[in-house]
Design an enzyme around this catalytic site. Structure first.
Site, PDB file in Angstrom:
ATOM      1  N   ASP A 214       0.836  -1.198   0.000  1.00  0.00           N
ATOM      2  CA  ASP A 214       0.000   0.000   0.000  1.00  0.00           C
ATOM      3  C   ASP A 214       0.876   1.255   0.000  1.00  0.00           C
ATOM      4  O   ASP A 214       1.851   1.340   0.752  1.00  0.00           O
ATOM      5  CB  ASP A 214      -0.861  -0.037   1.280  1.00  0.00           C
ATOM      6  CG  ASP A 214      -2.013   0.947   1.253  1.00  0.00           C
ATOM      7  OD1 ASP A 214      -2.858   0.831   0.353  1.00  0.00           O
ATOM      8  OD2 ASP A 214      -2.061   1.836   2.130  1.00  0.00           O
ATOM      9  N   GLU A 282       2.112   0.045  -4.742  1.00  0.00           N
ATOM     10  CA  GLU A 282       1.139   1.052  -5.185  1.00  0.00           C
ATOM     11  C   GLU A 282       1.775   2.430  -5.100  1.00  0.00           C
ATOM     12  O   GLU A 282       2.175   2.870  -4.020  1.00  0.00           O
ATOM     13  CB  GLU A 282      -0.117   1.010  -4.294  1.00  0.00           C
ATOM     14  CG  GLU A 282      -1.177   1.989  -4.751  1.00  0.00           C
ATOM     15  CD  GLU A 282      -2.179   2.396  -3.664  1.00  0.00           C
ATOM     16  OE1 GLU A 282      -3.295   2.779  -3.998  1.00  0.00           O
ATOM     17  OE2 GLU A 282      -1.822   2.331  -2.464  1.00  0.00           O
TER      18      GLU A 282
HETATM   19  C1  BGC Z   1      -5.735   1.899  -0.450  1.00  0.00           C
HETATM   20  C2  BGC Z   1      -6.955   2.588   0.069  1.00  0.00           C
HETATM   21  C3  BGC Z   1      -6.642   3.094   1.457  1.00  0.00           C
HETATM   22  C4  BGC Z   1      -5.360   3.946   1.477  1.00  0.00           C
HETATM   23  C5  BGC Z   1      -4.847   4.160   2.850  1.00  0.00           C
HETATM   24  C6  BGC Z   1      -4.765   3.005  -0.537  1.00  0.00           C
HETATM   25  O1  BGC Z   1      -4.299   3.500  -1.604  1.00  0.00           O
HETATM   26  O2  BGC Z   1      -5.910   1.263  -1.693  1.00  0.00           O
HETATM   27  O3  BGC Z   1      -8.076   1.764   0.058  1.00  0.00           O
HETATM   28  O4  BGC Z   1      -7.695   3.851   1.934  1.00  0.00           O
HETATM   29  O5  BGC Z   1      -4.323   3.359   0.736  1.00  0.00           O
HETATM   30  O6  BGC Z   1      -4.260   3.009   3.352  1.00  0.00           O
END
Ligand code: BGC
Ligand code: MG
Length: 548
Positions: A214, A282
């Protein structure tokens, strides 16, 4: 000899350390996949039950959104114990059973590690906020107020308001990029990095094959806490809530994307390598996403792949947009590796977002299977589910509650998976689901579509099979995209072998350009008429060079 060797598909796959390159990954949002105990919330035992369905689609791996112990303020993206399962999802034994069944079915398992922040209920934070001198005092990002009492700088939270929250005990502010209940860990503290690497080891030792990581570009912040510069209106191109969220008015130069981030990613890769595990990081950055992807996936000591936001935008990418993205990627990430997605648990489902009918959905997923990169499919997109309309009274997402009604949040893509067209709650479970089943979804349920060879589900299987059966599509190079009206063409090649792909991304019949010189045979060409040299609306044609 009486030595029993277990050779399951996963043992065989495990021998290829490059398994992730070109892999198709099925994303499961566990709250909404399958409820096994009637509490209205999906769980790990539910996932185990449905693994054969996923394996039958032909994907390589699953990515499961967080199932760790959590107060669920951000539905699991706020973790209070990284090394346990939240009781609503089951327990570690349920996890082990799920993992072992997935492996038996030949599926790799990637779990979603949320390392940038914890929940405010995590014992690390409870200790850190107690006073300024405890052992974990510098595990989070604490800072004094400015002389006028206002926050230390101009950083904003994605979920609204300042990124700083006042704490009356320490008489300091702490940083949170998301909810106030998601305090940001301080990666400048070596012990924090060590503790997070231990978390990765814990799950690798349990047998996971990789991680979805994440918000990896948020790990490290500028130690001097400098203000972000403003961003010109023309450049505010965030994919999520671009207009209503002032977060998109800043150039995020200092609150994220710091050079020291690479040091941590390198350490994490070092932990993963002995396990042949792979990571998809990500990268959330509306302006420099592809550049950061290039930086983080260059060489072989950082991330294997980064999750690209380019095709998660509101507007449907037409040929010119796709050509632009691929050209830019080639320029800024020549040896980098993207992971594409059209839908996920954070954006409106693409069937609605792009207003596509089945023919359009077929063409787009086939294109995704032909583009260089790995690919993520979000639960339900193989059924053509559109965004569900969730009434204000049923809203759960704090992001939606903050910006409603201009931005309705993320509940519409998180409603329960539809398994049965006749069953209670569409087969999701016996209890009232935490979000209502989408009104138009039941008619698209998996049981009906998986029996129908003409369904979208059947097409997803075929498109995934096309990718899975071709190492050229999985790992080969890609030529620059050529555009001719609504038709986009490119080649993929590996060694002596070449594939030529043509897609008509338009609603009118269009001329089929001639492939490069050579002897070509169709691999898949529904709706293409080679004799008439045309492509129907949304038709495509994939050919293989038989010269070599
Ligand atoms: C996840 C989200 C989340 C955020 C904070 C992201 O990009 O995909 O769903 O709310 O990170 O952890
Ligand atoms: Mg349940």
């Amino acid at each position: 000899m009486n030595v029993e060797t277990k050779v399951s598909p996963s043992n065989l796959l495990a021998k290829d350390p490059d398994w992730w390159r070109g892999a198709v990954i099925y994303q499961i949002y566990p709250r909404s996949f399958q409820d096994s105990n009637g509490d209205g919330i999906g769980d790990l035992a539910g996932i185990t039950q449905r693994l054969p369905y996923i394996a039958d689609l032909g994907v390589d791996a699953i990515w499961i959104s967080p199932f760790f112990t959590s107060p669920m303020k951000d539905f699991g993206y706020d973790v209070s114990n990284y090394c346990d399962v939240d009781p609503m999802f089951g327990n570690l034994a349920d996890f082990d059973a799920m993992l072992s069944k997935a492996h038996d079915l030949g599926l790799k398992v990637m779990i979603d590690l949320v390392l940038s922040h914890t929940s405010d209920q995590h014992p690390w934070f409870t200790q850190s906020r107690a006073d300024r001198t405890n052992d974990k005092a510098d595990w989070y990002v604490w800072a004094d107020p400015q002389p006028d009492g206002t926050p230390p700088n101009n950083w904003l939270s994605i979920f609204g308001g300042s990124a700083w929250q006042w704490d009356a005990r320490r008489l300091q502010y702490y940083l949170h990029n998301f909810l106030t209940s998601q305090p940001d860990l301080n990666f400048h503290t070596p012990a924090v990095q060590d503790a997070l690497l231990d978390v990765a080891r814990f799950w690798l030792d349990r047998g996971v094959d990789g991680f979805r990581l994440d918000t990896i570009n948020f790990y490290v912040h500028d130690a001097r806490l400098r203000n972000n510069p403003p961003l010109a209106e023309a450049d505010r191109n965030s994919t999520i809530a671009p207009a209503v969220n002032p977060y998109n008015h800043q150039d995020h130069h200092f609150d994220k994307n710091q050079p020291e981030n690479l040091d941590f990613l390198r350490r994490l890769r070092g932990v993963m390598n002995p396990y042949n595990a792979a990571a998809v990081g990500e990268v959330g950055d509306a302006q420099r996403g592809l550049e950061i992807l290039g930086e983080y996936t260059a060489g072989d000591d950082l991330m294997h792949m980064c999750y690209a936001f380019e095709f998660l935008a509101n507007a449907r990418p037409d040929g010119a947009e796709i050509q632009g993205v691929m050209d830019r990627l080639h320029k800024v990430a020549p040896d980098g590796w993207p992971c594409w997605a059209f839908s996920n648990h954070d954006v409106q489902r693409h069937a609605s977002r792009w207003d596509l009918d089945t023919a359009g959905l077929r063409a787009m997923v086939t294109l995704m299977m032909c583009l260089r990169g790995s690919a993520c499919i979000y639960q339900g997109e193989e059924l053509g589910l559109g965004e569900a309309d969730v009434a204000y009274e049923d809203l759960q997402d704090p992001y939606g509650l903050e910006f409603w009604p201009e931005f309705k949040g993320r509940d519409g893509c998180r409603t329960p998976m539809v398994w049965e067209s006749q069953g209670e709650n569409a087969g999701f479970g016996a209890g009232k689901p935490w979000l209502p089943v989408g009104a138009s979804h039941t008619a698209l349920a998996a049981d009906t579509q998986s029996k129908d060879p003409t369904s979208l589900h059947a097409h997803y299987r075929a498109a995934i099979g096309l990718r899975r059966g071709s190492d050229v599509l999985q790992k080969g190079d890609q030529s620059p995209i050529q555009l001719s009206g609504s038709v986009l063409t490119f080649t993929r090649s590996l060694g002596q072998r070449t594939l030529w792909c043509a897609f008509n991304l338009g609603a009118e019949t269009a001329p089929l350009p001639a492939p490069p010189d050579g002897a070509w045979a169709d691999l898949a060409a529904p709706g293409a008429s080679a004799a008439a040299h045309t492509l129907d609306a949304w038709a495509f044609c994939i050919m293989e060079n038989r010269d070599g």
